[in-house]
Design a protein around this motif. Structure first.
Motif, PDB file in Angstrom:
ATOM      1  N   PRO A 253      -1.832   3.247 -22.362  1.00 45.08           N
ATOM      2  CA  PRO A 253      -1.153   4.089 -21.355  1.00 45.08           C
ATOM      3  C   PRO A 253      -1.066   3.397 -19.992  1.00 45.08           C
ATOM      4  CG  PRO A 253      -2.976   5.245 -22.452  1.00 45.08           C
ATOM      5  CD  PRO A 253      -3.104   3.809 -22.805  1.00 45.08           C
ATOM      6  N   VAL A 254      -0.053   3.759 -19.229  1.00 41.98           N
ATOM      7  CA  VAL A 254       0.055   3.350 -17.826  1.00 41.98           C
ATOM      8  C   VAL A 254      -0.376   4.554 -16.996  1.00 41.98           C
ATOM      9  CG1 VAL A 254       1.578   2.616 -15.969  1.00 41.98           C
ATOM     10  CG2 VAL A 254       1.920   1.717 -18.280  1.00 41.98           C
ATOM     11  N   PRO A 255      -1.535   4.499 -16.319  1.00 43.26           N
ATOM     12  CA  PRO A 255      -2.032   5.665 -15.575  1.00 43.26           C
ATOM     13  C   PRO A 255      -1.040   6.117 -14.514  1.00 43.26           C
ATOM     14  CG  PRO A 255      -3.717   3.942 -15.743  1.00 43.26           C
ATOM     15  CD  PRO A 255      -2.438   3.339 -16.224  1.00 43.26           C
ATOM     16  N   TYR A 256      -1.086   7.408 -14.218  1.00 36.68           N
ATOM     17  CA  TYR A 256      -0.183   7.946 -13.207  1.00 36.68           C
ATOM     18  C   TYR A 256      -0.481   7.372 -11.823  1.00 36.68           C
ATOM     19  CZ  TYR A 256       1.598  11.280 -16.595  1.00 36.68           C
ATOM     20  OH  TYR A 256       2.206  11.849 -17.685  1.00 36.68           O
ATOM     21  N   TYR A 257      -1.744   7.011 -11.565  1.00 35.95           N
ATOM     22  CA  TYR A 257      -2.058   6.449 -10.258  1.00 35.95           C
ATOM     23  C   TYR A 257      -1.493   5.049 -10.082  1.00 35.95           C
ATOM     24  CZ  TYR A 257      -5.771   3.619 -12.414  1.00 35.95           C
ATOM     25  OH  TYR A 257      -6.475   2.719 -13.186  1.00 35.95           O
ATOM     26  N   ALA A 258      -0.874   4.473 -11.122  1.00 38.20           N
ATOM     27  CA  ALA A 258      -0.241   3.152 -10.995  1.00 38.20           C
ATOM     28  C   ALA A 258       0.832   3.151  -9.919  1.00 38.20           C
ATOM     29  CB  ALA A 258       0.370   2.727 -12.338  1.00 38.20           C
ATOM     30  N   ALA A 259       1.306   4.345  -9.526  1.00 40.17           N
ATOM     31  CA  ALA A 259       2.327   4.429  -8.481  1.00 40.17           C
ATOM     32  C   ALA A 259       1.835   3.849  -7.156  1.00 40.17           C
ATOM     33  CB  ALA A 259       2.754   5.891  -8.281  1.00 40.17           C
ATOM     34  N   MET A 260       0.522   3.900  -6.907  1.00 31.45           N
ATOM     35  CA  MET A 260       0.041   3.361  -5.625  1.00 31.45           C
ATOM     36  C   MET A 260       0.111   1.839  -5.616  1.00 31.45           C
ATOM     37  SD  MET A 260      -4.067   3.943  -5.784  1.00 31.45           S
ATOM     38  CE  MET A 260      -5.125   3.089  -6.969  1.00 31.45           C
ATOM     39  N   PHE A 261       0.093   1.205  -6.791  1.00 33.76           N
ATOM     40  CA  PHE A 261       0.299  -0.236  -6.860  1.00 33.76           C
ATOM     41  C   PHE A 261       1.791  -0.563  -6.831  1.00 33.76           C
ATOM     42  CE2 PHE A 261      -3.816   0.235  -9.184  1.00 33.76           C
ATOM     43  CZ  PHE A 261      -4.605  -0.437  -8.264  1.00 33.76           C
ATOM     44  N   ARG A 262       2.553   0.148  -7.634  1.00 36.00           N
ATOM     45  CA  ARG A 262       3.995  -0.117  -7.707  1.00 36.00           C
ATOM     46  C   ARG A 262       4.699   0.201  -6.400  1.00 36.00           C
ATOM     47  NH1 ARG A 262       5.200   2.518 -13.675  1.00 36.00           N
ATOM     48  NH2 ARG A 262       5.142   0.567 -14.870  1.00 36.00           N
ATOM     49  N   GLY A 263       4.272   1.263  -5.733  1.00 39.71           N
ATOM     50  CA  GLY A 263       4.934   1.675  -4.500  1.00 39.71           C
ATOM     51  C   GLY A 263       4.533   0.869  -3.285  1.00 39.71           C
ATOM     52  N   GLY A 264       3.457   0.086  -3.390  1.00 36.14           N
ATOM     53  CA  GLY A 264       3.053  -0.778  -2.292  1.00 36.14           C
ATOM     54  C   GLY A 264       2.002  -0.204  -1.372  1.00 36.14           C
ATOM     55  N   SER A 265       1.519   1.026  -1.602  1.00 39.88           N
ATOM     56  CA  SER A 265       0.531   1.626  -0.704  1.00 39.88           C
ATOM     57  C   SER A 265      -0.783   0.847  -0.730  1.00 39.88           C
ATOM     58  CB  SER A 265       0.274   3.084  -1.101  1.00 39.88           C
ATOM     59  OG  SER A 265       1.442   3.846  -0.981  1.00 39.88           O
ATOM     60  N   TYR A 266      -1.206   0.434  -1.921  1.00 38.98           N
ATOM     61  CA  TYR A 266      -2.447  -0.341  -2.033  1.00 38.98           C
ATOM     62  C   TYR A 266      -2.298  -1.671  -1.307  1.00 38.98           C
ATOM     63  CZ  TYR A 266      -6.354  -2.867  -4.162  1.00 38.98           C
ATOM     64  OH  TYR A 266      -7.483  -3.613  -4.358  1.00 38.98           O
ATOM     65  N   TYR A 267      -1.168  -2.339  -1.521  1.00 37.60           N
ATOM     66  CA  TYR A 267      -0.901  -3.630  -0.881  1.00 37.60           C
ATOM     67  C   TYR A 267      -0.901  -3.475   0.643  1.00 37.60           C
ATOM     68  CZ  TYR A 267       1.617  -8.031   0.034  1.00 37.60           C
ATOM     69  OH  TYR A 267       1.982  -9.262   0.479  1.00 37.60           O
ATOM     70  N   GLU A 268      -0.281  -2.408   1.127  1.00 36.45           N
ATOM     71  CA  GLU A 268      -0.235  -2.153   2.566  1.00 36.45           C
ATOM     72  C   GLU A 268      -1.636  -1.932   3.125  1.00 36.45           C
ATOM     73  OE1 GLU A 268       1.466   1.288   5.630  1.00 36.45           O
ATOM     74  OE2 GLU A 268       1.852   1.397   3.467  1.00 36.45           O
ATOM     75  N   LYS A 269      -2.443  -1.137   2.426  1.00 40.26           N
ATOM     76  CA  LYS A 269      -3.808  -0.858   2.874  1.00 40.26           C
ATOM     77  C   LYS A 269      -4.627  -2.136   2.960  1.00 40.26           C
ATOM     78  CE  LYS A 269      -7.722   1.619   3.272  1.00 40.26           C
ATOM     79  NZ  LYS A 269      -8.733   0.622   2.924  1.00 40.26           N
ATOM     80  N   ARG A 270      -4.522  -3.027   1.981  1.00 41.17           N
ATOM     81  CA  ARG A 270      -5.283  -4.267   1.986  1.00 41.17           C
ATOM     82  C   ARG A 270      -4.832  -5.197   3.110  1.00 41.17           C
ATOM     83  NH1 ARG A 270      -9.618  -4.286   0.846  1.00 41.17           N
ATOM     84  NH2 ARG A 270      -9.734  -6.422   0.099  1.00 41.17           N
ATOM     85  N   LEU A 271      -3.532  -5.234   3.374  1.00 36.69           N
ATOM     86  CA  LEU A 271      -3.032  -6.080   4.458  1.00 36.69           C
ATOM     87  C   LEU A 271      -3.559  -5.605   5.815  1.00 36.69           C
ATOM     88  CD1 LEU A 271       0.708  -6.709   3.494  1.00 36.69           C
ATOM     89  CD2 LEU A 271      -1.131  -8.386   3.542  1.00 36.69           C
ATOM     90  N   ILE A 272      -3.522  -4.297   6.026  1.00 36.38           N
ATOM     91  CA  ILE A 272      -4.002  -3.748   7.295  1.00 36.38           C
ATOM     92  C   ILE A 272      -5.497  -4.027   7.457  1.00 36.38           C
ATOM     93  CG2 ILE A 272      -4.344  -1.632   8.621  1.00 36.38           C
ATOM     94  CD1 ILE A 272      -1.841  -0.529   7.268  1.00 36.38           C
ATOM     95  N   SER A 273      -6.273  -3.868   6.380  1.00 37.62           N
ATOM     96  CA  SER A 273      -7.715  -4.121   6.450  1.00 37.62           C
ATOM     97  C   SER A 273      -7.996  -5.577   6.793  1.00 37.62           C
ATOM     98  CB  SER A 273      -8.366  -3.756   5.111  1.00 37.62           C
ATOM     99  OG  SER A 273      -8.223  -2.379   4.833  1.00 37.62           O
ATOM    100  N   ALA A 274      -7.237  -6.494   6.188  1.00 39.83           N
ATOM    101  CA  ALA A 274      -7.433  -7.921   6.476  1.00 39.83           C
ATOM    102  C   ALA A 274      -7.134  -8.233   7.936  1.00 39.83           C
ATOM    103  CB  ALA A 274      -6.549  -8.761   5.549  1.00 39.83           C
ATOM    104  N   GLN A 275      -6.097  -7.612   8.491  1.00 36.80           N
ATOM    105  CA  GLN A 275      -5.744  -7.847   9.886  1.00 36.80           C
ATOM    106  C   GLN A 275      -6.830  -7.314  10.824  1.00 36.80           C
ATOM    107  OE1 GLN A 275      -1.878  -6.127  10.473  1.00 36.80           O
ATOM    108  NE2 GLN A 275      -0.943  -7.294   8.828  1.00 36.80           N
ATOM    109  N   LYS A 276      -7.345  -6.115  10.537  1.00 35.88           N
ATOM    110  CA  LYS A 276      -8.376  -5.533  11.394  1.00 35.88           C
ATOM    111  C   LYS A 276      -9.644  -6.385  11.372  1.00 35.88           C
ATOM    112  CE  LYS A 276      -9.203  -1.149  11.201  1.00 35.88           C
ATOM    113  NZ  LYS A 276      -9.092  -0.729  12.617  1.00 35.88           N
TER     114      LYS A 276
END
Length: 453
Positions: free
Chosen positions: A244-267
């Motif tokens: 199965p592809v979990p429903y929470y996969a949307a946070m990876f596909r939509g870029g929210s996880y990527y955005e969160k990691r980028l902001i954390s690295a900058q801070k």
């Protein structure tokens, strides 16, 4: 160059590095943050041979057969996603698995209570809930007595290490293969092959195999000497074929996880160095290995020298006065799913306050991750601060009750193996249940009527 050598060389490059741009005190942070928007993209299934089992093939989990390990690492790399998963596992566990009688009281069946203690059913249920919340997929193994008359053991199998045999033309999967697929080149003797019960009717399949019910030919006979069988539980998802592809996969596909990691690295870069970090240089994770591969550099010392030279090239472009107003050409393309992939990207992140200028952005990203995991941020404290605690105690209690009530579908799925054991062993007066955790008020000490899932 071996895979291990590449990993050792590139691992030096994935750590954040600060580039000094000169006597002005201005710095640039260079980090490697993986773009996760494409990890669940569809791929053409390439069935692989099973080591040690000639003529048999299995369905890889992800294009490189390492997707569950990749998900595990991504979830564990962010404090919000890690705690969301932990919270979801705890709410799914509820008050724990209990074997009850028909009146919803703890059973007095001595045989069932003995089975519950010897198999540590509560630990087993927690393990199954963990896999289900991470992958929407879990596997357990049923072990029968030597005479096949009863089930003696119920064992959890970690989903990360389970792979499914290629289905027959009728769509039936006959075996599960259990091994450590995290490393290539599995030794043939390390792959365990377990017969898989029918996913739709596991108890009927087991009854027929053990000769307790007639098969399709109308005859009642023991059709196998096997005493160990696997049972697979898959939460329904759209288009599920094998995994199965979990429903929470949307946070990876939509870029929210990527955005969160980028902001954390900058801070982190700005706060750690107490300096004005003007630029962040984002490097695609495969960029370093691509350089070594294209130039065919295999010697470890020469690899380090080449990567050092490349870092100096990046530093010179950002800080060099002679490069003012000039352009830098790097690899760039858009994949079939519309995601932009760049080898190197320079981002201007100059700000006056050390890390504080991203507070609103990181709050939005954290709330989006909580939404994708069906977890209210006020329950897990994803965004701390007085402004976020605007819910009353009663509101929080209702949110928690609603969260537990929504676990009913998972409970029905996870209790199927226990129900199979009860039916096969003849415990007609035993019913597995997962009670809710009830939260009371401080004044009246009352709550909604207790129910079981």
């Amino acid at each position: 160059m071996s895979t291990q050598d590449q990993f050792e060389v590139v691992s030096e490059m994935v750590q954040p590095e600060i580039l000094d741009l000169g006597p002005s005190g201005v710095q640039a942070a260079i980090t490697t943050v993986e773009d996760t928007t494409g990890i669940f993209d569809d791929y053409r299934m390439q069935f692989r041979p099973v080591p040690g089992w000639s003529g048999e093939t299995f369905a890889p989990w992800g294009a490189d057969n390492r997707l569950p390990y990749h998900i595990r690492n991504l979830v564990g790399s962010d404090e919000v996603t890690a705690q969301n998963k932990f919270f979801n596992v705890l709410t799914c566990y509820g008050a724990g698995l209990t074997l009850c009688d028909m009146e919803h009281k703890p059973t007095r069946n001595a045989d069932a209570r003995h089975f519950e203690r010897r198999n540590a059913l509560r630990t087993y249920f927690l393990e199954q809930a963990t896999d289900m919340k991470h992958f929407f997929f879990s596997v357990c193994v049923i072990i029968l007595s030597a005479d096949g008359r009863r089930i003696n053991r119920l064992v959890h199998k970690d989903a990360c290490y389970c792979r499914l045999q290629r289905a027959t033309r009728a769509g039936k999967i006959r075996h599960v293969y259990y091994a450590n697929w995290n490393y290539p080149g599995q030794p043939p003797q390390s792959v365990e092959r377990i017969p898989l019960l029918d996913e739709r009717d596991p108890i009927g399949d087991l009854m027929v195999r053990m000769g307790r019910e007639p098969g399709s030919d109308g005859r009642t006979l023991e059709r196998t000497r096997q005493r160990k069988f696997a049972m697979m539980l898959r939460f329904p998802t759209v288009g599920c074929q094998y995994y199965p592809v979990p429903y929470y996969a949307a946070m990876f596909r939509g870029g929210s996880y990527y955005e969160k990691r980028l902001i954390s690295a900058q801070k982190i870069a700005k706060i750690k160095n107490h300096a004005s970090v003007k630029y962040q240089i984002e490097v695609e994770r495969n960029y370093w290995t691509k350089i070594l591969s294209e130039e065919r550099i295999t010697d470890p010392l020469k690899q380090r020298e080449r990567l050092k030279k490349e870092r100096e090239k990046i530093r010179d472009f950002v800080a060099g006065v002679h490069n003012s107003g000039k352009a830098w050409i790097t690899g760039y393309y858009v994949d079939p799913n519309g995601h932009e992939v760049r080898d190197i990207r320079v981002v201007n992140i100059e700000g006056s306050k050390e890390g504080g200028d991203y507070a609103d952005d990181i709050n939005v990203a954290a709330n989006t991750l909580c939404y994708a995991d069906n977890t209210h941020p006020n329950l897990v404290g994803a965004v701390p601060g007085k402004s976020q605690t605007n819910n009353s105690g009663s509101d929080k209690r209702e949110l928690f009750t609603m969260k537990q009530a929504l676990e009913k579908s998972f409970h029905h799925l996870l209790l199927r193996p226990i129900e199979l054991v009860c039916e096969y062993n003849g415990w007609d007066d035993v019913v597995p249940e997962v009670p809710l955790i009830l939260l009371t008020t401080l004044d009246k000490k009352t709550d909604a009527k207790q129910t079981t899932l």
